[in-house]
Motif scaffolding. Structure first.
Motif, short mmCIF file in Angstrom:
data_model
loop_
_atom_site.label_atom_id
_atom_site.label_comp_id
_atom_site.label_asym_id
_atom_site.label_seq_id
_atom_site.Cartn_x
_atom_site.Cartn_y
_atom_site.Cartn_z
N MET A 107 0.86 -1.18 0.00
CA MET A 107 0.00 0.00 0.00
C MET A 107 0.90 1.24 0.00
O MET A 107 1.86 1.32 0.76
N CYS A 108 0.55 2.20 -0.83
CA CYS A 108 1.29 3.45 -0.93
C CYS A 108 0.44 4.60 -0.40
O CYS A 108 -0.79 4.50 -0.34
N ASP A 109 1.10 5.70 -0.05
CA ASP A 109 0.41 6.86 0.52
C ASP A 109 -0.24 7.75 -0.52
O ASP A 109 -1.09 8.58 -0.18
N SER A 110 0.15 7.61 -1.80
CA SER A 110 -0.40 8.47 -2.85
C SER A 110 -0.19 7.83 -4.22
O SER A 110 0.60 6.90 -4.38
N ARG A 111 -0.91 8.36 -5.19
CA ARG A 111 -0.71 7.94 -6.58
C ARG A 111 0.73 8.25 -7.01
O ARG A 111 1.34 7.49 -7.73
N ASP A 153 3.61 5.87 -8.73
CA ASP A 153 4.32 6.20 -9.97
C ASP A 153 5.82 6.32 -9.76
O ASP A 153 6.62 5.89 -10.59
N SER A 154 6.23 6.91 -8.64
CA SER A 154 7.65 7.08 -8.34
C SER A 154 8.35 5.74 -8.17
O SER A 154 9.43 5.51 -8.72
N PRO A 177 -0.49 -1.99 -17.68
CA PRO A 177 -0.52 -0.53 -17.46
C PRO A 177 -1.18 -0.19 -16.12
O PRO A 177 -1.85 -1.04 -15.52
N PRO A 178 -1.00 1.05 -15.67
CA PRO A 178 -1.64 1.45 -14.41
C PRO A 178 -3.16 1.31 -14.53
O PRO A 178 -3.72 1.47 -15.61
N GLU A 179 -3.79 1.02 -13.41
CA GLU A 179 -5.24 0.92 -13.37
C GLU A 179 -5.75 2.02 -12.44
O GLU A 179 -5.38 2.06 -11.27
N VAL A 209 -0.31 -0.13 -4.60
CA VAL A 209 -1.70 0.33 -4.58
C VAL A 209 -1.86 1.57 -3.71
O VAL A 209 -1.33 1.63 -2.59
N TRP A 210 -2.61 2.54 -4.23
CA TRP A 210 -3.08 3.66 -3.42
C TRP A 210 -4.59 3.56 -3.39
O TRP A 210 -5.23 3.30 -4.41
N SER A 211 -5.16 3.75 -2.22
CA SER A 211 -6.60 3.71 -2.06
C SER A 211 -7.03 4.98 -1.33
O SER A 211 -6.40 5.38 -0.35
#
Length: 132
Positions: free
Chosen positions: A79-83, A87-88, A103-105, A126-128
């Motif tokens: 899990m990531c903190d942001s989009r 991407d980074s 590709p990104p969803e 994933v960012w949610s």
């Protein structure tokens, strides 16, 4: 039970794998690193991995080692903190020699993208959106 996860991943080249994951910003605890294994911190003390050479990994199990470029048993999801963080990390993985399997969803409330590391292990980032 402590809230932490440590998983073992077999790798073809410990040196190349360490360089790959270092490029993503993951760190290694040298106290638990040697010629056959490297202890990697992904999210502090919460999520960690032991990268092991395939021969050493094989000594821990009584089954064949799955060749992740041919078949997968698991997808590691972080899990990531942001989009932007998704991407980074994808950009860093690609620059370090990884590939992207799709590709990104973008679902609006959730954004994800995956990468395949040097050994074929699949990682999904994933960012949610926060739940209200």
């Amino acid at each position: 039970m402590k809230n932490s996860v440590i998983f073992n991943l077999p790798v073809k080249s410990l040196e190349k794998s360490r360089a790959f994951f270092s490029a993503l910003g993951f760190t290694f605890n040298e106290q638990y690193c040697g010629p056959e294994a490297a202890f990697m911190s992904i999210a502090g003390d919460t999520v960690q991995a032991m990268l092991t050479t395939e021969p050493f990994f094989k000594s821990l199990i009584n089954k064949p080692v799955v060749q992740a470029k041919e078949a997968n048993e698991v997808v590691i999801c972080l899990m990531c903190d942001s989009r932007e963080e998704v991407d980074s990390l994808i950009a860093k993985a690609l620059a370090a020699g990884g590939t992207t399997p799709h590709p990104p969803e973008d679902h609006g409330f959730m954004y994800d993208q995956g990468f395949e590391d040097l050994d074929g292990h699949l990682w999904n980032l994933v960012w949610s959106a926060p739940q209200e």
